[in-house]
Write a protein that holds these residues in place. Structure first.
Motif, PDB file in Angstrom:
ATOM      1  N   VAL A  86      11.729  -8.036  -0.477  1.00 49.13           N
ATOM      2  CA  VAL A  86      11.134  -7.191   0.564  1.00 49.13           C
ATOM      3  C   VAL A  86      10.656  -5.880  -0.033  1.00 49.13           C
ATOM      4  N   LYS A  87      11.479  -5.283  -0.880  1.00 52.76           N
ATOM      5  CA  LYS A  87      11.091  -4.021  -1.510  1.00 52.76           C
ATOM      6  C   LYS A  87       9.815  -4.192  -2.321  1.00 52.76           C
ATOM      7  N   SER A  88       9.696  -5.320  -3.006  1.00 55.13           N
ATOM      8  CA  SER A  88       8.482  -5.591  -3.785  1.00 55.13           C
ATOM      9  C   SER A  88       7.263  -5.707  -2.872  1.00 55.13           C
ATOM     10  N   HIS A  89       7.436  -6.379  -1.726  1.00 52.09           N
ATOM     11  CA  HIS A  89       6.336  -6.499  -0.763  1.00 52.09           C
ATOM     12  C   HIS A  89       5.938  -5.124  -0.221  1.00 52.09           C
ATOM     13  N   VAL A  90       6.942  -4.305   0.106  1.00 51.70           N
ATOM     14  CA  VAL A  90       6.662  -2.972   0.651  1.00 51.70           C
ATOM     15  C   VAL A  90       5.905  -2.139  -0.378  1.00 51.70           C
ATOM     16  N   ASN A  91       6.386  -2.138  -1.614  1.00 49.99           N
ATOM     17  CA  ASN A  91       5.716  -1.366  -2.662  1.00 49.99           C
ATOM     18  C   ASN A  91       4.285  -1.861  -2.884  1.00 49.99           C
ATOM     19  N   ALA A  92       4.106  -3.175  -2.800  1.00 49.48           N
ATOM     20  CA  ALA A  92       2.774  -3.748  -3.009  1.00 49.48           C
ATOM     21  C   ALA A  92       1.814  -3.333  -1.904  1.00 49.48           C
ATOM     22  N   LEU A  93       2.256  -3.408  -0.658  1.00 47.28           N
ATOM     23  CA  LEU A  93       1.357  -3.065   0.448  1.00 47.28           C
ATOM     24  C   LEU A  93       1.065  -1.574   0.489  1.00 47.28           C
ATOM     25  N   LEU A  94       2.059  -0.756   0.129  1.00 46.15           N
ATOM     26  CA  LEU A  94       1.813   0.685   0.075  1.00 46.15           C
ATOM     27  C   LEU A  94       0.756   0.993  -0.980  1.00 46.15           C
ATOM     28  N   GLY A  95       0.857   0.332  -2.128  1.00 41.98           N
ATOM     29  CA  GLY A  95      -0.105   0.565  -3.187  1.00 41.98           C
ATOM     30  C   GLY A  95      -1.502   0.103  -2.813  1.00 41.98           C
ATOM     31  N   LYS A  96      -1.610  -1.060  -2.206  1.00 42.84           N
ATOM     32  CA  LYS A  96      -2.918  -1.595  -1.821  1.00 42.84           C
ATOM     33  C   LYS A  96      -3.591  -0.731  -0.756  1.00 42.84           C
ATOM     34  N   LEU A  97      -2.782  -0.171   0.143  1.00 46.36           N
ATOM     35  CA  LEU A  97      -3.342   0.622   1.243  1.00 46.36           C
ATOM     36  C   LEU A  97      -3.437   2.113   0.916  1.00 46.36           C
ATOM     37  N   GLY A  98      -2.952   2.497  -0.253  1.00 44.36           N
ATOM     38  CA  GLY A  98      -3.014   3.889  -0.656  1.00 44.36           C
ATOM     39  C   GLY A  98      -2.109   4.780   0.178  1.00 44.36           C
ATOM     40  N   LEU A  99      -0.949   4.256   0.557  1.00 40.99           N
ATOM     41  CA  LEU A  99      -0.017   4.990   1.401  1.00 40.99           C
ATOM     42  C   LEU A  99       1.153   5.511   0.582  1.00 40.99           C
ATOM     43  N   ARG A 100       1.734   6.616   1.025  1.00 44.83           N
ATOM     44  CA  ARG A 100       2.825   7.242   0.295  1.00 44.83           C
ATOM     45  C   ARG A 100       4.177   6.620   0.608  1.00 44.83           C
ATOM     46  N   ASP A 101       4.409   6.297   1.883  1.00 44.31           N
ATOM     47  CA  ASP A 101       5.726   5.800   2.259  1.00 44.31           C
ATOM     48  C   ASP A 101       5.662   5.021   3.563  1.00 44.31           C
ATOM     49  N   ARG A 102       6.847   4.652   4.087  1.00 41.59           N
ATOM     50  CA  ARG A 102       6.937   3.829   5.279  1.00 41.59           C
ATOM     51  C   ARG A 102       6.459   4.561   6.527  1.00 41.59           C
ATOM     52  N   VAL A 103       6.562   5.879   6.552  1.00 44.76           N
ATOM     53  CA  VAL A 103       6.058   6.642   7.700  1.00 44.76           C
ATOM     54  C   VAL A 103       4.555   6.453   7.828  1.00 44.76           C
ATOM     55  N   GLN A 104       3.845   6.628   6.717  1.00 45.90           N
ATOM     56  CA  GLN A 104       2.397   6.450   6.751  1.00 45.90           C
ATOM     57  C   GLN A 104       2.034   5.005   7.086  1.00 45.90           C
ATOM     58  N   ALA A 105       2.828   4.064   6.594  1.00 46.28           N
ATOM     59  CA  ALA A 105       2.571   2.656   6.899  1.00 46.28           C
ATOM     60  C   ALA A 105       2.737   2.389   8.385  1.00 46.28           C
ATOM     61  N   THR A 106       3.759   2.999   8.988  1.00 48.68           N
ATOM     62  CA  THR A 106       4.000   2.821  10.418  1.00 48.68           C
ATOM     63  C   THR A 106       2.848   3.388  11.244  1.00 48.68           C
ATOM     64  N   ILE A 107       2.419   4.592  10.891  1.00 52.35           N
ATOM     65  CA  ILE A 107       1.303   5.226  11.608  1.00 52.35           C
ATOM     66  C   ILE A 107       0.045   4.367  11.507  1.00 52.35           C
ATOM     67  N   LEU A 108      -0.245   3.869  10.303  1.00 52.02           N
ATOM     68  CA  LEU A 108      -1.438   3.050  10.115  1.00 52.02           C
ATOM     69  C   LEU A 108      -1.356   1.769  10.932  1.00 52.02           C
ATOM     70  N   ALA A 109      -0.199   1.121  10.922  1.00 48.98           N
ATOM     71  CA  ALA A 109      -0.037  -0.139  11.643  1.00 48.98           C
ATOM     72  C   ALA A 109      -0.285   0.033  13.133  1.00 48.98           C
ATOM     73  N   TYR A 110       0.228   1.122  13.704  1.00 46.41           N
ATOM     74  CA  TYR A 110       0.020   1.354  15.130  1.00 46.41           C
ATOM     75  C   TYR A 110      -1.387   1.844  15.435  1.00 46.41           C
ATOM     76  N   ASP A 111      -1.945   2.654  14.540  1.00 50.13           N
ATOM     77  CA  ASP A 111      -3.325   3.110  14.728  1.00 50.13           C
ATOM     78  C   ASP A 111      -4.287   1.931  14.788  1.00 50.13           C
ATOM     79  N   LEU A 112      -4.026   0.906  13.975  1.00 51.98           N
ATOM     80  CA  LEU A 112      -4.929  -0.233  13.865  1.00 51.98           C
ATOM     81  C   LEU A 112      -4.631  -1.337  14.867  1.00 51.98           C
ATOM     82  N   GLY A 113      -3.532  -1.196  15.589  1.00 47.20           N
ATOM     83  CA  GLY A 113      -3.180  -2.230  16.542  1.00 47.20           C
ATOM     84  C   GLY A 113      -2.521  -3.429  15.887  1.00 47.20           C
ATOM     85  N   LEU A 114      -2.176  -3.306  14.602  1.00 52.03           N
ATOM     86  CA  LEU A 114      -1.491  -4.393  13.908  1.00 52.03           C
ATOM     87  C   LEU A 114      -0.087  -4.577  14.472  1.00 52.03           C
ATOM     88  N   ALA A 115       0.520  -3.473  14.895  1.00 50.34           N
ATOM     89  CA  ALA A 115       1.845  -3.527  15.519  1.00 50.34           C
ATOM     90  C   ALA A 115       1.737  -2.947  16.919  1.00 50.34           C
TER      91      ALA A 115
END
Length: 221
Positions: A184-213
């Motif tokens: 899971v940690k590897s997946h998280v690090n991979a998606l953060l890198g691909k999306l240019g995000l710093r951490d899980r907070v930014q990932a959460t904001i992006l997911a909700y902004d896009l309607g993915l979550a």
């Protein structure tokens, strides 16, 4: 570093932190401008940041600190916002400014210390009530179509992103997917890198902004 315009509050936070063998307060600042200057000089790992202060406020200081180029400021500090205000606007603004966590000042000392250690390790820390408000804020907004950048994610990485946005820990995600926490940690690090995000907070904001979550509806009185 502890940043607050009230000397008594700064002293209280500093005493709690310095009582821990693995933590040390390197500086105190009374406003955002002083915080930015001291952070550039001392490169603290974590900054406890008040929001409302005279002069430069905590949101502006957070934005400057987290956007500072590494070559001119050393390690970019992790910012844990502390405030007496729990209105949605402050939560959203603090997170979008680059904060890695958000706690109310009435949090227990052990909650404060846990928050410091969590953001120092690279994770995100949100007070339980703040997490609920953050998710609820998206309940009535129409989901936007996922942009092309999400096509860089594998199906499993998108699944992990959705679970991260729902507030699940790596261990919880591992249990849900039937994999190890290391995977899971590897997946998280991979998606953060691909999306240019710093951490899980930014990932959460992006997911909700896009309607993915999307938040689950709850019955309220």
């Amino acid at each position: 570093m502890v940043v607050d315009d009230q000397a008594v509050v700064r002293a209280g936070f500093a005493a709690i932190v310095d009582a821990e063998p693995d933590l040390h307060v390197v500086a105190e600042a009374q406003d955002g401008a002083q915080a930015v200057r001291l952070a550039r000089e001392l490169s603290p790992d974590v900054v406890l940041m008040d929001i409302r202060m005279p002069g430069m406020d905590g949101l502006t200081a957070t934005r400057l600190l987290t956007a500072e180029p590494a070559e001119s400021a050393g390690v970019v500090p992790r910012v844990l916002v502390l405030t007496t205000f729990d209105q949605d606007a402050y939560v959203h603004d603090a997170l979008r400014a680059g904060a890695s966590g958000f706690l109310l000042k009435d949090a227990l000392p052990e909650e404060l210390l846990a928050g410091i250690r969590v953001v120092a390790s690279g994770e995100a820390m949100l007070a339980p009530t703040v997490t609920r408000r953050l998710i609820d804020a998206f309940a009535d907004t129409a989901p936007a179509p996922a942009p092309e950048l999400l096509t860089s994610l594998t199906p499993r990485e998108r699944e992990v992103l959705t679970l991260v946005a729902a507030g699940h820990t790596n261990a919880e995600i591992a249990g849900a997917l039937g994999v190890t926490t290391g995977t899971v940690k590897s997946h998280v690090n991979a998606l953060l890198g691909k999306l240019g995000l710093r951490d899980r907070v930014q990932a959460t904001i992006l997911a909700y902004d896009l309607g993915l979550a999307r938040p689950r509806r709850t019955h309220r009185e």
